[in-house]
Motif scaffolding. Sequence first.
Motif, mmCIF file in Angstrom:
data_model
loop_
_atom_site.group_PDB
_atom_site.id
_atom_site.type_symbol
_atom_site.label_atom_id
_atom_site.label_comp_id
_atom_site.label_asym_id
_atom_site.label_seq_id
_atom_site.Cartn_x
_atom_site.Cartn_y
_atom_site.Cartn_z
ATOM 1 N N LEU A 55 -55.734 -64.706 -47.195
ATOM 2 C CA LEU A 55 -56.349 -65.074 -45.910
ATOM 3 C C LEU A 55 -57.613 -65.918 -46.018
ATOM 4 C CD1 LEU A 55 -56.017 -61.621 -44.111
ATOM 5 C CD2 LEU A 55 -54.519 -63.608 -43.885
ATOM 6 N N LYS A 56 -57.987 -66.354 -47.201
ATOM 7 C CA LYS A 56 -59.277 -67.037 -47.326
ATOM 8 C C LYS A 56 -59.374 -68.322 -46.510
ATOM 9 C CE LYS A 56 -58.181 -69.109 -51.778
ATOM 10 N NZ LYS A 56 -58.562 -69.133 -53.178
ATOM 11 N N LYS A 57 -58.266 -68.968 -46.235
ATOM 12 C CA LYS A 57 -58.305 -70.182 -45.424
ATOM 13 C C LYS A 57 -58.560 -69.874 -43.951
ATOM 14 C CE LYS A 57 -55.577 -73.070 -48.389
ATOM 15 N NZ LYS A 57 -54.558 -72.617 -49.277
ATOM 16 N N SER A 58 -58.243 -68.664 -43.525
ATOM 17 C CA SER A 58 -58.392 -68.327 -42.110
ATOM 18 C C SER A 58 -59.833 -67.958 -41.732
ATOM 19 C CB SER A 58 -57.450 -67.192 -41.725
ATOM 20 O OG SER A 58 -57.826 -66.004 -42.385
ATOM 21 N N TYR A 59 -60.689 -67.718 -42.704
ATOM 22 C CA TYR A 59 -62.088 -67.435 -42.373
ATOM 23 C C TYR A 59 -63.022 -68.382 -43.129
ATOM 24 C CZ TYR A 59 -61.653 -64.259 -46.448
ATOM 25 O OH TYR A 59 -61.398 -63.706 -47.674
ATOM 26 N N LYS A 60 -62.748 -69.662 -43.012
ATOM 27 C CA LYS A 60 -63.544 -70.689 -43.697
ATOM 28 C C LYS A 60 -64.991 -70.744 -43.218
ATOM 29 C CE LYS A 60 -60.050 -73.978 -45.134
ATOM 30 N NZ LYS A 60 -59.535 -75.315 -45.006
ATOM 31 N N GLU A 61 -65.233 -70.338 -41.960
ATOM 32 C CA GLU A 61 -66.602 -70.446 -41.436
ATOM 33 C C GLU A 61 -67.557 -69.476 -42.127
ATOM 34 O OE1 GLU A 61 -64.367 -67.583 -38.761
ATOM 35 O OE2 GLU A 61 -63.971 -69.601 -39.430
ATOM 36 N N HIS A 62 -67.017 -68.507 -42.861
ATOM 37 C CA HIS A 62 -67.850 -67.566 -43.613
ATOM 38 C C HIS A 62 -67.628 -67.790 -45.100
ATOM 39 C CE1 HIS A 62 -68.866 -65.236 -40.054
ATOM 40 N NE2 HIS A 62 -67.597 -65.261 -39.710
ATOM 41 N N SER A 63 -68.703 -67.712 -45.856
ATOM 42 C CA SER A 63 -68.577 -67.897 -47.304
ATOM 43 C C SER A 63 -68.406 -66.563 -48.025
ATOM 44 C CB SER A 63 -69.818 -68.618 -47.845
ATOM 45 O OG SER A 63 -70.971 -67.839 -47.618
#
Length: 161
Positions: free
Chosen positions: A123-131
């Motif tokens: 799921l890392k692409k779905s929460y790009k706004e957070h590092s």
Amino acid sequence: MIVLKIVLVLVLTVIIWQDVKERLVYWFCYPLVGILGFFIQKSFLESNAIIINSLVNLSLIATVLLILWVYCKIILKKKLVDQSIGMGDVLFFIALAFCFSIISFYVLFVFSLFFSLLMHFLLKKSYKEHSTIPLAGFMALFFAFVYCATFFINCNFLFAY
């Protein structure tokens, strides 16, 4: 006890939602998880056994955090809390220590970390706004699955010796 499990799953759902969406979880959710987990265990064990379980579980968490602290200090050259792991993640670890017997906690804790790693890669692409990684949220999802499974399967071994 079923009511306690339902409330615990609801609190875990709040943690999932808040951690994945905002990376901020209301602080009172963590003690609530620990208290509810303690009382669920209380239906299987006496208080003395739960306290011993919790202390041993807390020693595992302390060991993991100590190793992580040394790694962050020497290898990463970062502070442990807020630069490597969030305070909410640490509080969630501590709350979970009151929820299970010793062996169950060790196994579930390790598998929840693997589950979180898998979820991060998926799921890392779905929460790009957070590092950052929503570790407490992913672990809460894993433990919500575990508690939901106890509704349908006799999993008393998770709480008793």
